[in-house]
Design a protein around this motif. Structure first.
Motif, PDB file in Angstrom:
ATOM      1  N   THR A   1       0.853  -1.189   0.000  1.00 19.41           N
ATOM      2  CA  THR A   1       0.000   0.000   0.000  1.00 19.41           C
ATOM      3  C   THR A   1       0.887   1.237   0.000  1.00 19.41           C
ATOM      4  OG1 THR A   1      -1.732  -1.182   1.187  1.00 19.41           O
ATOM      5  CG2 THR A   1      -1.830   1.224   1.223  1.00 19.41           C
ATOM      6  N   MET A   2       0.561   2.175  -0.897  1.00 16.77           N
ATOM      7  CA  MET A   2       1.321   3.419  -1.029  1.00 16.77           C
ATOM      8  C   MET A   2       0.355   4.599  -1.075  1.00 16.77           C
ATOM      9  SD  MET A   2       4.028   2.628  -4.048  1.00 16.77           S
ATOM     10  CE  MET A   2       5.220   1.322  -3.919  1.00 16.77           C
ATOM     11  N   PHE A   3       0.888   5.770  -0.769  1.00 13.01           N
ATOM     12  CA  PHE A   3       0.112   6.984  -0.966  1.00 13.01           C
ATOM     13  C   PHE A   3      -0.148   7.154  -2.459  1.00 13.01           C
ATOM     14  CE2 PHE A   3       2.074   8.125   3.150  1.00 13.01           C
ATOM     15  CZ  PHE A   3       0.901   8.341   3.860  1.00 13.01           C
ATOM     16  N   GLY A   4      -1.312   7.689  -2.797  1.00 18.46           N
ATOM     17  CA  GLY A   4      -1.756   7.789  -4.172  1.00 18.46           C
ATOM     18  C   GLY A   4      -0.801   8.496  -5.102  1.00 18.46           C
ATOM     19  N   GLU A   5      -0.243   9.622  -4.666  1.00 16.46           N
ATOM     20  CA  GLU A   5       0.648  10.405  -5.527  1.00 16.46           C
ATOM     21  C   GLU A   5       1.876   9.588  -5.938  1.00 16.46           C
ATOM     22  OE1 GLU A   5       3.488  14.263  -4.969  1.00 16.46           O
ATOM     23  OE2 GLU A   5       1.468  14.398  -4.129  1.00 16.46           O
ATOM     24  N   VAL A   6       2.464   8.886  -4.983  1.00 14.97           N
ATOM     25  CA  VAL A   6       3.641   8.055  -5.259  1.00 14.97           C
ATOM     26  C   VAL A   6       3.252   6.884  -6.151  1.00 14.97           C
ATOM     27  CG1 VAL A   6       5.379   6.548  -4.207  1.00 14.97           C
ATOM     28  CG2 VAL A   6       4.747   8.698  -3.101  1.00 14.97           C
ATOM     29  N   ALA A   7       2.160   6.221  -5.820  1.00 14.88           N
ATOM     30  CA  ALA A   7       1.709   5.067  -6.603  1.00 14.88           C
ATOM     31  C   ALA A   7       1.428   5.460  -8.046  1.00 14.88           C
ATOM     32  CB  ALA A   7       0.468   4.454  -5.965  1.00 14.88           C
ATOM     33  N   LEU A   8       0.740   6.577  -8.257  1.00 14.10           N
ATOM     34  CA  LEU A   8       0.431   7.014  -9.622  1.00 14.10           C
ATOM     35  C   LEU A   8       1.687   7.312 -10.415  1.00 14.10           C
ATOM     36  CD1 LEU A   8      -2.697   9.275  -9.007  1.00 14.10           C
ATOM     37  CD2 LEU A   8      -2.624   6.971  -9.981  1.00 14.10           C
ATOM     38  N   LYS A   9       2.679   7.898  -9.766  1.00 16.47           N
ATOM     39  CA  LYS A   9       3.953   8.175 -10.442  1.00 16.47           C
ATOM     40  C   LYS A   9       4.599   6.865 -10.886  1.00 16.47           C
ATOM     41  CE  LYS A   9       8.424  10.397  -9.807  1.00 16.47           C
ATOM     42  NZ  LYS A   9       9.253  11.247  -8.958  1.00 16.47           N
ATOM     43  N   LEU A  10       4.616   5.869 -10.012  1.00 16.46           N
ATOM     44  CA  LEU A  10       5.228   4.586 -10.347  1.00 16.46           C
ATOM     45  C   LEU A  10       4.438   3.858 -11.431  1.00 16.46           C
ATOM     46  CD1 LEU A  10       6.268   3.379  -6.781  1.00 16.46           C
ATOM     47  CD2 LEU A  10       7.719   4.431  -8.543  1.00 16.46           C
ATOM     48  N   ILE A  11       3.126   3.953 -11.377  1.00 15.98           N
ATOM     49  CA  ILE A  11       2.280   3.327 -12.403  1.00 15.98           C
ATOM     50  C   ILE A  11       2.583   3.934 -13.777  1.00 15.98           C
ATOM     51  CG2 ILE A  11      -0.102   3.111 -13.220  1.00 15.98           C
ATOM     52  CD1 ILE A  11      -0.880   2.926 -10.174  1.00 15.98           C
ATOM     53  N   LYS A  12       2.720   5.251 -13.818  1.00 17.90           N
ATOM     54  CA  LYS A  12       3.032   5.920 -15.084  1.00 17.90           C
ATOM     55  C   LYS A  12       4.423   5.541 -15.588  1.00 17.90           C
ATOM     56  CE  LYS A  12      -0.120   9.748 -14.414  1.00 17.90           C
ATOM     57  NZ  LYS A  12      -0.294  11.180 -14.146  1.00 17.90           N
ATOM     58  N   ILE A  13       5.389   5.444 -14.671  1.00 18.13           N
ATOM     59  CA  ILE A  13       6.740   5.033 -15.056  1.00 18.13           C
ATOM     60  C   ILE A  13       6.708   3.643 -15.687  1.00 18.13           C
ATOM     61  CG2 ILE A  13       8.988   4.312 -14.139  1.00 18.13           C
ATOM     62  CD1 ILE A  13       8.738   6.645 -12.116  1.00 18.13           C
ATOM     63  N   MET A  14       5.856   2.767 -15.158  1.00 20.77           N
ATOM     64  CA  MET A  14       5.766   1.405 -15.684  1.00 20.77           C
ATOM     65  C   MET A  14       5.088   1.346 -17.051  1.00 20.77           C
ATOM     66  SD  MET A  14       5.004  -0.990 -12.359  1.00 20.77           S
ATOM     67  CE  MET A  14       3.429  -0.241 -11.995  1.00 20.77           C
ATOM     68  N   GLY A  15       4.576   2.485 -17.530  1.00 18.24           N
ATOM     69  CA  GLY A  15       3.999   2.536 -18.864  1.00 18.24           C
ATOM     70  C   GLY A  15       2.491   2.493 -18.915  1.00 18.24           C
ATOM     71  N   HIS A  16       1.834   2.762 -17.800  1.00 22.76           N
ATOM     72  CA  HIS A  16       0.374   2.767 -17.770  1.00 22.76           C
ATOM     73  C   HIS A  16      -0.135   4.181 -17.542  1.00 22.76           C
ATOM     74  CE1 HIS A  16      -0.336  -1.559 -18.026  1.00 22.76           C
ATOM     75  NE2 HIS A  16       0.897  -1.612 -17.566  1.00 22.76           N
ATOM     76  N   GLY A  17      -1.372   4.425 -17.888  1.00 24.20           N
ATOM     77  CA  GLY A  17      -1.935   5.763 -17.857  1.00 24.20           C
ATOM     78  C   GLY A  17      -2.141   6.367 -16.490  1.00 24.20           C
ATOM     79  N   GLY A  18      -2.001   5.607 -15.454  1.00 30.09           N
ATOM     80  CA  GLY A  18      -2.179   6.155 -14.122  1.00 30.09           C
ATOM     81  C   GLY A  18      -3.585   6.009 -13.595  1.00 30.09           C
ATOM     82  N   SER A  19      -4.381   5.150 -14.226  1.00 27.81           N
ATOM     83  CA  SER A  19      -5.746   4.969 -13.745  1.00 27.81           C
ATOM     84  C   SER A  19      -5.776   3.947 -12.614  1.00 27.81           C
ATOM     85  CB  SER A  19      -6.665   4.515 -14.877  1.00 27.81           C
ATOM     86  OG  SER A  19      -6.212   3.295 -15.409  1.00 27.81           O
ATOM     87  N   VAL A  20      -6.677   4.177 -11.688  1.00 23.93           N
ATOM     88  CA  VAL A  20      -6.884   3.271 -10.551  1.00 23.93           C
ATOM     89  C   VAL A  20      -8.350   2.922 -10.542  1.00 23.93           C
ATOM     90  CG1 VAL A  20      -6.762   3.059  -8.038  1.00 23.93           C
ATOM     91  CG2 VAL A  20      -5.008   4.359  -9.265  1.00 23.93           C
ATOM     92  N   PRO A  21      -8.720   1.668 -10.574  1.00 23.86           N
ATOM     93  CA  PRO A  21      -7.885   0.474 -10.562  1.00 23.86           C
ATOM     94  C   PRO A  21      -7.251   0.202 -11.911  1.00 23.86           C
ATOM     95  CG  PRO A  21     -10.195  -0.157 -10.687  1.00 23.86           C
ATOM     96  CD  PRO A  21     -10.156   1.344 -10.567  1.00 23.86           C
ATOM     97  N   GLY A  22      -6.277  -0.719 -11.884  1.00 28.92           N
ATOM     98  CA  GLY A  22      -5.581  -1.100 -13.100  1.00 28.92           C
ATOM     99  C   GLY A  22      -4.834  -2.399 -12.888  1.00 28.92           C
ATOM    100  N   ALA A  23      -4.175  -2.863 -13.945  1.00 29.32           N
ATOM    101  CA  ALA A  23      -3.451  -4.132 -13.848  1.00 29.32           C
ATOM    102  C   ALA A  23      -2.395  -4.227 -14.929  1.00 29.32           C
ATOM    103  CB  ALA A  23      -4.418  -5.298 -13.975  1.00 29.32           C
ATOM    104  N   ILE A  24      -1.429  -5.079 -14.661  1.00 25.25           N
ATOM    105  CA  ILE A  24      -0.403  -5.450 -15.627  1.00 25.25           C
ATOM    106  C   ILE A  24      -0.537  -6.956 -15.810  1.00 25.25           C
ATOM    107  CG2 ILE A  24       2.064  -5.621 -16.090  1.00 25.25           C
ATOM    108  CD1 ILE A  24       2.472  -3.281 -14.164  1.00 25.25           C
ATOM    109  N   GLY A  25      -0.768  -7.376 -17.026  1.00 25.84           N
ATOM    110  CA  GLY A  25      -0.849  -8.805 -17.301  1.00 25.84           C
ATOM    111  C   GLY A  25       0.501  -9.474 -17.090  1.00 25.84           C
TER     112      GLY A  25
END
Length: 104
Positions: free
Chosen positions: A14-38
């Motif tokens: 579990t992470m704070f939203g701002e940090v999590a969204l930054k990491l999600i975007k770095i991984m190549g996803h749009g930053g939407s929550v919820p989301g997944a990586i296959g």
């Protein structure tokens, strides 16, 4: 907002939203929550996250030359420190061929 990352290969993170969204975007996803990586995308997400951490380390390499007093008053958590749990999750998911999901 809190974001929780889940995978059958690793304990929940579990992470704070701002940090999590930054990491999600770095991984190549749009930053939407919820989301997944296959499972088939985990390796690429891991590669992107590691590259960003390395670039951040190189960018901030010379910034540790300040006096100790200045360091104490403005300590910041590095991208490497924030990303480490997620990197470990992605590594475990890649080994087990498992997807990674996130949500509130």
């Amino acid at each position: 907002m809190l974001v929780t990352f889940k995978s059958k290969a690793y304990a929940d993170i579990t992470m704070f939203g701002e940090v999590a969204l930054k990491l999600i975007k770095i991984m190549g996803h749009g930053g939407s929550v919820p989301g997944a990586i296959g499972a088939d995308e985990v390796g690429l997400a891991l590669k992107r996250l590691r590259a960003a951490v390395q670039a951040d380390k190189e960018l901030n390499a010379g910034k540790n030359d300040e006096p100790d007093e200045a360091k104490d008053s403005e300590r910041k958590v590095s991208l490497a420190q924030r990303a480490l749990p997620l990197i470990e999750m992605l590594e475990a998911a890649e080994r087990r061929g498992a997807p990674v999901m996130w949500g509130n």
